[in-house]
Design an enzyme around this catalytic site. Structure first.
Site, PDB file in Angstrom:
ATOM      1  CB  CYS A 115      -3.529 -16.118  -5.075  1.00  0.00           C
ATOM      2  SG  CYS A 115      -2.280 -14.834  -5.261  1.00  0.00           S
ATOM      3  CG  HIS A 252      -2.470 -18.717  -1.577  1.00  0.00           C
ATOM      4  ND1 HIS A 252      -1.411 -18.882  -2.449  1.00  0.00           N
ATOM      5  CD2 HIS A 252      -2.715 -17.387  -1.530  1.00  0.00           C
ATOM      6  CE1 HIS A 252      -1.054 -17.696  -2.912  1.00  0.00           C
ATOM      7  NE2 HIS A 252      -1.814 -16.767  -2.363  1.00  0.00           N
ATOM      8  CG  ASN A 282       1.498 -14.949  -2.804  1.00  0.00           C
ATOM      9  OD1 ASN A 282       1.277 -15.886  -3.556  1.00  0.00           O
ATOM     10  ND2 ASN A 282       0.572 -14.080  -2.446  1.00  0.00           N
TER      11      ASN A 282
HETATM   12  N1  ACO Z   1       9.122  -2.687   4.571  1.00  0.00           N
HETATM   13  C1  ACO Z   1       9.001  -1.792   5.539  1.00  0.00           C
HETATM   14  N2  ACO Z   1       7.888  -1.071   5.762  1.00  0.00           N
HETATM   15  C2  ACO Z   1       6.843  -1.310   4.935  1.00  0.00           C
HETATM   16  C3  ACO Z   1       6.906  -2.233   3.888  1.00  0.00           C
HETATM   17  C4  ACO Z   1       8.108  -2.931   3.712  1.00  0.00           C
HETATM   18  N3  ACO Z   1       8.262  -3.851   2.746  1.00  0.00           N
HETATM   19  N4  ACO Z   1       5.724  -2.226   3.254  1.00  0.00           N
HETATM   20  C5  ACO Z   1       4.933  -1.343   3.876  1.00  0.00           C
HETATM   21  N5  ACO Z   1       5.616  -0.778   4.902  1.00  0.00           N
HETATM   22  C6  ACO Z   1       5.166   0.234   5.830  1.00  0.00           C
HETATM   23  C7  ACO Z   1       4.017   1.043   5.308  1.00  0.00           C
HETATM   24  O1  ACO Z   1       4.487   2.102   4.492  1.00  0.00           O
HETATM   25  C8  ACO Z   1       3.400   1.548   6.586  1.00  0.00           C
HETATM   26  O2  ACO Z   1       4.149   2.649   7.057  1.00  0.00           O
HETATM   27  P1  ACO Z   1       3.419   3.898   7.775  1.00  0.00           P
HETATM   28  O3  ACO Z   1       2.741   3.311   8.973  1.00  0.00           O
HETATM   29  O4  ACO Z   1       4.571   4.785   8.077  1.00  0.00           O
HETATM   30  O5  ACO Z   1       2.461   4.408   6.744  1.00  0.00           O
HETATM   31  C9  ACO Z   1       3.603   0.401   7.560  1.00  0.00           C
HETATM   32  O6  ACO Z   1       4.654  -0.408   6.994  1.00  0.00           O
HETATM   33  C10 ACO Z   1       2.374  -0.441   7.769  1.00  0.00           C
HETATM   34  O7  ACO Z   1       1.849  -0.732   6.498  1.00  0.00           O
HETATM   35  P2  ACO Z   1       0.585  -1.645   6.320  1.00  0.00           P
HETATM   36  O8  ACO Z   1       0.337  -1.876   4.872  1.00  0.00           O
HETATM   37  O9  ACO Z   1      -0.528  -1.104   7.118  1.00  0.00           O
HETATM   38  O10 ACO Z   1       1.144  -2.965   7.012  1.00  0.00           O
HETATM   39  P3  ACO Z   1       0.396  -4.289   7.405  1.00  0.00           P
HETATM   40  O11 ACO Z   1       0.661  -4.606   8.808  1.00  0.00           O
HETATM   41  O12 ACO Z   1      -1.014  -4.303   6.924  1.00  0.00           O
HETATM   42  O13 ACO Z   1       1.198  -5.366   6.556  1.00  0.00           O
HETATM   43  C11 ACO Z   1       1.019  -6.587   4.493  1.00  0.00           C
HETATM   44  C12 ACO Z   1       1.255  -5.243   5.153  1.00  0.00           C
HETATM   45  C13 ACO Z   1       2.113  -7.554   4.888  1.00  0.00           C
HETATM   46  C14 ACO Z   1       1.019  -6.413   2.984  1.00  0.00           C
HETATM   47  C15 ACO Z   1      -0.346  -7.140   4.962  1.00  0.00           C
HETATM   48  O14 ACO Z   1      -1.342  -6.159   4.833  1.00  0.00           O
HETATM   49  C16 ACO Z   1      -0.736  -8.345   4.213  1.00  0.00           C
HETATM   50  O15 ACO Z   1      -0.146  -9.385   4.333  1.00  0.00           O
HETATM   51  N6  ACO Z   1      -1.807  -8.296   3.414  1.00  0.00           N
HETATM   52  C17 ACO Z   1      -2.226  -9.383   2.619  1.00  0.00           C
HETATM   53  C18 ACO Z   1      -1.625  -9.178   1.305  1.00  0.00           C
HETATM   54  C19 ACO Z   1      -1.296 -10.423   0.569  1.00  0.00           C
HETATM   55  O16 ACO Z   1      -0.967 -11.444   1.091  1.00  0.00           O
HETATM   56  N7  ACO Z   1      -1.370 -10.276  -0.742  1.00  0.00           N
HETATM   57  C20 ACO Z   1      -0.978 -11.283  -1.628  1.00  0.00           C
HETATM   58  C21 ACO Z   1      -1.921 -11.412  -2.733  1.00  0.00           C
HETATM   59  S1  ACO Z   1      -3.460 -11.927  -2.189  1.00  0.00           S
HETATM   60  C22 ACO Z   1      -3.183 -13.339  -1.472  1.00  0.00           C
HETATM   61  O17 ACO Z   1      -2.384 -14.094  -1.959  1.00  0.00           O
HETATM   62  C23 ACO Z   1      -3.911 -13.625  -0.251  1.00  0.00           C
END
Ligand code: ACO
Length: 325
Positions: A115, A252, A282
């Protein structure tokens, strides 16, 4: 003091025709439009058609940039293509783009920083121009992340999309001050100790297959907000400008909450941030040139504007750039 600057003279982008909405994903996996929008800001993503490759997307973005700048492909000395999803293990996707554009001279290569790839490519192109190795360089970010997603893994597949963006940089004279147009500074970092929080489960030398994106989302989020804020400050300090002088942040496009947090830490209001993540998700190395091209075409970005760009991704690898448009 007269210096050589890498000035941006044109940009372009391309998104595949097929749009997949959050609701459409919710029909296939256990997710919802509401969850995706509130956690990420993403409304939809574009997905490449069967047989449509990273180089196809890159060629379309490159042609858009050439047309808008009034250039022929023979005017370009070099192509630096940032991608984590190459057409083939080898040769480089960049040489396929070079061939498709009808460029029979110069050189082309891929650069891989996931990324952060566009920032790395921009920094490399800047180095080549400033050192006199090339006069006019096409920097492309192009990805087909849809090919390395496990479409049953709701934690990753909702986040990404396919697309490409391209910027043409050209040697120009400046006086060495931050008032110059062109790239004013870049900062690059990586730390391989974080491999396990964001990687793809395969490759030629390990599994002999491409693999799928694996991510510890919360961990990545935590590093992103801290490291992006630090690297934004670092490049502003290096160039000698303050956030008050920044006209646009072109970040980004990974997640709206990361973008908002970085803008807040930099003290820049959200109405000075280019946000396009809602429309294409993304797109990894393509996301900054995509956002840049969209904001140039709709005339938000004007000649002379100071742009702050920053990105982080797998590696971890992260970086920033200041560019006066
Ligand atoms: N739909 C519904 N529920 C979901 C989904 C989905 N697509 N994905 C995960 N969940 C659930 C999980 O299973 C979890 O359930 P539980 O509480 O029953 O276990 C709950 O949602 C919370 O999951 P978390 O992973 O803790 O959610 P969070 O609030 O951290 O959000 C996310 C997840 C959006 C991925 C966040 O952590 C994030 O944006 N991280 C950065 C990742 C990123 O941007 N990566 C891209 C590559 S790197 C970059 O470009 C920066």
């Amino acid at each position: 003091m007269n210096v050589v600057r890498a000035r941006a003279v044109a940009c372009g982008h391309f998104l595949p025709e097929r749009i997949v909405t959050n609701d459409e994903l919710a029909e296939r996996i256990d997710t919802s439009d509401e969850w995706i929008r509130t956690r990420t800001g993403i409304h939809q993503r574009h997905i490449a058609a069967e047989g449509e490759t990273t180089s196809d997307l890159a060629v379309a973005a490159a042609r858009d940039a050439l047309d808008r700048g009034g250039f022929e492909s023979s005017d370009i000395d070099a192509i630096v293509l940032a991608t984590a999803t190459p057409d083939y293990t080898f040769p480089s996707t960049a040489t396929r783009v070079q061939n498709a554009l009808g460029m029979r001279a110069g050189f082309a290569f891929d650069l891989h920083a996931v990324c952060a790839g566009f920032i790395y490519a921009l920094a490399n192109a800047n180095g080549m121009i400033v050192s006199g190795m090339a006069r006019r360089v096409m920097v492309v970010g192009s990805e087909t992340f849809s090919r390395i997603l496990d479409w049953n893994d709701r934690a990753t597949c909702v986040l990404f999309g396919d697309g490409a963006g391209a910027v043409i940089l050209e040697a120009a004279e400046g006086d060495g001050s931050p008032a110059d147009r062109g790239i004013l500074g870049t900062c690059l970092h990586s730390d391989g100790a974080y491999h396990d929080i964001l990687y793809v489960s395969g490759g030629p030398s390990t599994t002999r297959q491409a693999g799928y994106v694996q991510m510890a989302g919360r961990e990545v989020f935590r590093h992103a907000v801290v490291k992006l804020a630090e690297v934004a400050d670092e490049v502003m300090e290096k160039v000698g400008v303050t956030s008050a002088e920044v006209d646009w942040i072109v970040p980004h496009q990974a997640n709206l909450r990361i973008i908002e947090s970085t803008a807040k830490k930099a003290g820049v209001s959200m109405n000075k941030v280019v946000v396009t993540v809602q429309d294409h998700g993304n797109t990894s190395a393509a996301s900054i040139p995509l956002a840049l091209s969209i904001a140039v075409q709709d005339e938000r970005i004007q000649p002379g504007n100071l742009l702050l760009m920053e990105a982080i991704g797998g590696g971890l690898a992260w970086g920033s750039a200041l560019l006066r448009w």
